[in-house]
Design an enzyme around this catalytic site. Structure first.
Site, PDB file in Angstrom:
ATOM      1  N   ASN A 271       0.829  -1.211   0.000  1.00  0.00           N
ATOM      2  CA  ASN A 271       0.000   0.000   0.000  1.00  0.00           C
ATOM      3  C   ASN A 271       0.861   1.257   0.000  1.00  0.00           C
ATOM      4  O   ASN A 271       0.544   2.233  -0.686  1.00  0.00           O
ATOM      5  CB  ASN A 271      -0.923   0.001   1.224  1.00  0.00           C
ATOM      6  CG  ASN A 271      -2.029  -1.031   1.126  1.00  0.00           C
ATOM      7  OD1 ASN A 271      -2.443  -1.418   0.043  1.00  0.00           O
ATOM      8  ND2 ASN A 271      -2.513  -1.494   2.264  1.00  0.00           N
TER       9      ASN A 271
ATOM     10  N   HIS B 176      -1.143  -7.041   5.715  1.00  0.00           N
ATOM     11  CA  HIS B 176      -2.277  -7.110   6.646  1.00  0.00           C
ATOM     12  C   HIS B 176      -1.871  -7.820   7.938  1.00  0.00           C
ATOM     13  O   HIS B 176      -2.678  -8.529   8.546  1.00  0.00           O
ATOM     14  CB  HIS B 176      -3.482  -7.789   6.013  1.00  0.00           C
ATOM     15  CG  HIS B 176      -4.081  -6.998   4.888  1.00  0.00           C
ATOM     16  ND1 HIS B 176      -4.998  -7.513   4.016  1.00  0.00           N
ATOM     17  CD2 HIS B 176      -3.880  -5.716   4.478  1.00  0.00           C
ATOM     18  CE1 HIS B 176      -5.342  -6.589   3.135  1.00  0.00           C
ATOM     19  NE2 HIS B 176      -4.673  -5.484   3.389  1.00  0.00           N
TER      20      HIS B 176
ATOM     21  N   TYR C 226      -0.260  -8.980  -2.836  1.00  0.00           N
ATOM     22  CA  TYR C 226       0.259  -7.686  -2.391  1.00  0.00           C
ATOM     23  C   TYR C 226       1.759  -7.578  -2.650  1.00  0.00           C
ATOM     24  O   TYR C 226       2.258  -6.511  -2.997  1.00  0.00           O
ATOM     25  CB  TYR C 226      -0.037  -7.475  -0.907  1.00  0.00           C
ATOM     26  CG  TYR C 226      -1.394  -6.884  -0.637  1.00  0.00           C
ATOM     27  CD1 TYR C 226      -1.598  -5.520  -0.605  1.00  0.00           C
ATOM     28  CD2 TYR C 226      -2.492  -7.707  -0.409  1.00  0.00           C
ATOM     29  CE1 TYR C 226      -2.852  -4.980  -0.358  1.00  0.00           C
ATOM     30  CE2 TYR C 226      -3.751  -7.189  -0.157  1.00  0.00           C
ATOM     31  CZ  TYR C 226      -3.926  -5.818  -0.132  1.00  0.00           C
ATOM     32  OH  TYR C 226      -5.161  -5.290   0.109  1.00  0.00           O
TER      33      TYR C 226
END
Length: 812
Positions: free
Chosen positions: A224, A274, A283
């Site tokens: 992210n 996460h 990811y």
């Protein structure tokens, strides 16, 4: 808003750039009819936009040659369909994607609406790419250009502008929508005009302020964080803001260092997102792709990424990603909830994700990252990429439907220029930071997925991956080098019995969709998960506590040269339901009738056939594997056709049902078993004759222990003794003072002793091998020699990361 006039001719810079490219690269894609790329100004920001344009459109390929001609035509067809369906109205740009503010409605609707906004921007980006690429049938189409600009204005005025309140999924507002918007801005830059550019920059600044990267935490970590930096960097390039570019570069630095908890890359090669989810295949791929793009974008500029920590990213190619790539596919056990993504309802024409297509995306990232690597690294990676391209027979990489033209161009360049690809490596890798292990042999690969208080059973969220409850309960995956590579690709996840995943021990207690909570919340309160390896063979173990269940079990896998020995003990449950340990649940495709043989007798190929195989010593599934049951066992078998839909496990997926046939083998421990056990040997790719011979050779394997306290084996032909000590004790020639995993491998006059302490308390472990040893010529610093002679005693100071500690000894 009036549109700027088209440029009348290529700029001098554009002509020079085209000439240099032609000389260096050969055929290049034709410029859009309006000469968009050539019209960029010669300043640093214009150079960045040109670089980004090249990165997302591709260079060095001929648009009339395959695979590009078909890809470009398909892009044009997709864009034409989207164009015809676009119908600007209040609160939607496409009728099927309403993005109205759903404040009075439920959180689920709010997420849907924000996702629709994200998808609207992505559809508009597809139109912009079709306009900018050659050979699409829409290249430089002035009417399409006007529609794209009108669509941008519509989305800005109605939904994505400074001052708009955010709703639903944060990702749509801070990553998904702005990434698509800024890509469009780069592709259409010369037609936007100053006012639009200012509006778009203000919108991005509103939703993605500098504060989003001020602290490394929350939603600003790992993949992210890289995505957010990509937004900031492109915002700087589009808006001509040096401070944004510098911030994007500097905000990458917290991603680089190895971590010991939470999100990021670990020293052992693990990648977690996460907090609790192994995620190299999803990811991690996003992070690698984002970094490869940003490194290439900023290379040679005043904003180049020079932080020495970037070497961790470069090292991750071989440490964290390649171990989970096998013949072009990315293993599902590190792909989190992405395994549940069939075709999405929001875009039924989209390509469904699967393990091969995820693998192709990572391979393309590796090819691009080579631009920023050392010559030696790039050479190694190019050979790896070439090997993966050569070996993926199930879904050929260069025909990969999920790859864009730019990715294909980079991969095709490697394929054309690298004469020989590297082979898949042979050996074993443990990843204690994410409770995973990968074993590779010349003809096959296997991997096991476990869970602990550190790592979740499975991840669900956003209505995705709702029934992978038991995928962390010891699921044993395996793939053949030249066979059976579609096992998990071919609609496995929506059709397999989710309570009978291969390798797992599970209660038949009914579980709700998403049982245990979202985003990796479901984790068992256990610590003993891990193992020991010498790099070739391994002992791996899991103390299993069932999800929302009273189930307990001790499970061990001993990974060898042509087999995996699987032991289970201490199997105990009080759920009032049956408990099963699954030997195999093989996907035979839509019509498979693979022969199944038990102790030399062919069994039925009819659907619905089931049997209790009493005293079975071995079984064989044609085209797949052999299974040996040491000493004989009672095993259940079933052939069935199972029908399901991707929407059963992912609420965003299409609902069309699919049917696949399965051959399932399992141990039925009965209702509420007390300390049950099992033992079997998996032989991937073995023939009937090899399986029968292994079962007949009772000296090949000795099960030293299969109990709640310890599990261990000896394989004399390999010089291997391996024991998982759940509790301190003695098994065969080995004694451990604390819970530990111990593997000893003899090779002539020497032996290697490998020890780990999966509890990770940091307490020292004393290991005694009751075998004459004359000396210890080599050992890790964490190993202390307490005695040699008639026996060897080592003291291991293990630390808390689950690492393997080794000593090489001379035998008496």
């Amino acid at each position: 808003m009036p549109l700027p006039a088209d440029p009348g001719r290529l700029s001098r810079r554009g002509l020079l750039r085209a000439a240099v490219a032609a000389a260096a690269l050969g055929p290049v894609p034709l410029a859009a009819a309006d000469g968009a790329a050539a019209a960029e100004t010669a300043d640093a920001y214009g150079a960045l936009r040109l670089t980004w344009r090249d990165l997302i459109l591709g260079t060095g390929y001929s648009p009339t040659a395959e695979p590009f001609a078909s890809k470009l035509a398909a892009l044009g067809a997709t864009a034409a369909g989207l164009r015809s369906a676009m119908s600007p109205a209040a609160e939607s740009l496409w009728p099927d994607l309403p993005y109205a503010d759903p404040e009075p409605d439920t959180d689920a609707e709010s997420y849907t609406y924000s996702g629709n906004l994200n998808n609207s921007f992505n559809r508009l980006r597809t139109l912009a790419e079709a306009y900018s690429q050659p050979g699409t049938g829409l290249t430089g189409n002035t009417a399409l250009r006007g529609e794209i600009l009108a669509g941008l204005d519509h989305l800005h005025d109605q939904a994505y502008h400074a001052g708009q309140a955010r709703y639903g999924n944060w990702y749509s507002w801070q990553i998904g929508a702005p990434q698509a918007l800024l890509d469009i801005d780069v592709l259409m830059y010369e037609h936007l005009g100053a006012a639009r550019i200012a509006d778009h920059c203000a919108a991005v600044d509103h939703f993605v302020p500098d504060s989003t990267v001020a602290v490394y935490g929350g939603t600003s970590t790992g993949a992210n964080r890289v995505d957010l930096c990509r937004v900031l960097a492109l915002r700087g390039a589009v808006g001509g803001t040096a401070a944004k570019l510098a911030l994007a570069r500097d905000a990458l630095s917290p991603v680089f260092p190895y971590v010991t908890t939470g999100d990021g890359l670990y020293q052992d090669g693990s990648f977690v997102q996460h907090l609790y989810v192994p995620y190299a295949g999803s990811y991690g791929s996003v992070m690698l792709g984002g970094l490869s793009l940003l490194f290439a974008l900023l290379k040679g500029t005043s904003w180049e990424v020079t932080d020495p920590g970037r070497q961790v990213v470069l090292d991750s190619v071989e440490k964290a990603y390649a171990p989970f790539l096998f013949n072009g596919l990315a293993m599902d056990l590190v792909s989190g909830r992405a395994i549940s993504r069939g075709v999405q309802q929001s875009d039924p024409a989209a390509i469904r994700q699967d393990d091969h297509l995820r693998g192709h995306g990572i391979i393309a990232c590796v090819a691009l990252l080579g631009v920023s690597a050392s010559p030696a690294e790039k050479s190694r990676w190019d050979r790896m990429v070439k090997g993966w391209i050569d070996r993926d027979y199930y879904r050929p990489v260069l025909a990969g439907p999920a790859l864009g033209v730019a990715q294909l161009a980079r991969l095709k360049a490697v394929d054309d220029t690298v004469p020989t690809g590297s082979a898949e490596p042979v050996g074993h890798r443990l990843f204690p930071a994410m409770d995973r292990a990968v074993h590779r042999r010349p003809a096959w690969a296997a991997a096991v997925s476990m869970a602990s208080r550190r790592i979740t059973y499975y991840e669900n969220g956003n209505g995705e991956n709702l029934r992978a409850w038991h995928s962390g309960s010891g699921m044993l995956y395996w793939w053949g080098g030249t066979f059976a590579n579609g096992q998990y690709t071919d609609d496995f996840w929506p059709t397999v019995d989710p309570c009978r995943l291969p390798g797992t021990t599970a209660s038949r207690k009914p579980l709700a969709d998403g049982e245990g909570g979202t985003w990796g919340a479901a984790r068992p309160d256990v610590r003993w998960v891990g193992g020991a390896t010498d790099g070739t063979y391994a002992a791996v173990g899991q103390y299993l506590k069932g999800l929302s269940s009273t189930l307990l079990a001790k499970k061990s896998w001993f990974f060898l040269d042509d087999a995996v020995v699987c032991l289970g003990a201490g199997i105990h449950g009080r759920d009032g339901t049956g408990v099963e340990s699954v030997v195999e649940n093989r996907n035979l495709g839509a019509s498979g009738t693979h022969a199944f043989t038990v102790d030399g007798t062919a069994r039925s190929t009819a659907l619905g056939w089931s049997a209790t195989l009493t005293g079975a010593r071995w079984a064989h599934l044609a085209g797949h594997a052999g299974y040996v049951f040491p000493g004989g066992a009672t095993v259940r078998a079933l052939r069935e056709a199972r029908t399901g839909a991707w929407s059963d496990i992912n609420r965003s997926a299409v609902t069309d049902p699919v049917t696949r046939r399965y051959l399932t083998l399992w141990f039925d421990h009965g209702t509420d078993p007390t300390w049950a056990d099992y033992a079997y040997v998996l032989m991937p790719g073995a023939t009937v004759q090899q399986t029968s011979a292994r079962a007949a050779d009772t000296s090949w394997l000795t099960v030293l222990a299969n109990a709640n306290e310890q599990q261990g084996v000896r394989v004399p032909s390999l010089g291997l003794t391996a024991v998982n000590f759940w509790l301190a004790g003695t098994v065969g020639p080995l004694t451990a003072s604390q819970p530990a995993s111990v593997l000893v491998r003899e090779d002539g006059a020497t032996a290697t002793v490998c020890v780990s302490a999966p509890l990770r308390t940091g307490d020292t472990v004393d290991v005694t091998w009751h075998r004459p040893v004359t000396a210890v010529p080599a050992k890790d610093p964490s190993v202390t020699v307490l005695s040699t002679g008639a026996g060897l005693t080592l003291r291991v100071t293990p630390g808390t990361l689950g690492a393997v500690h080794k000593a090489t000894v001379s035998l008496g």
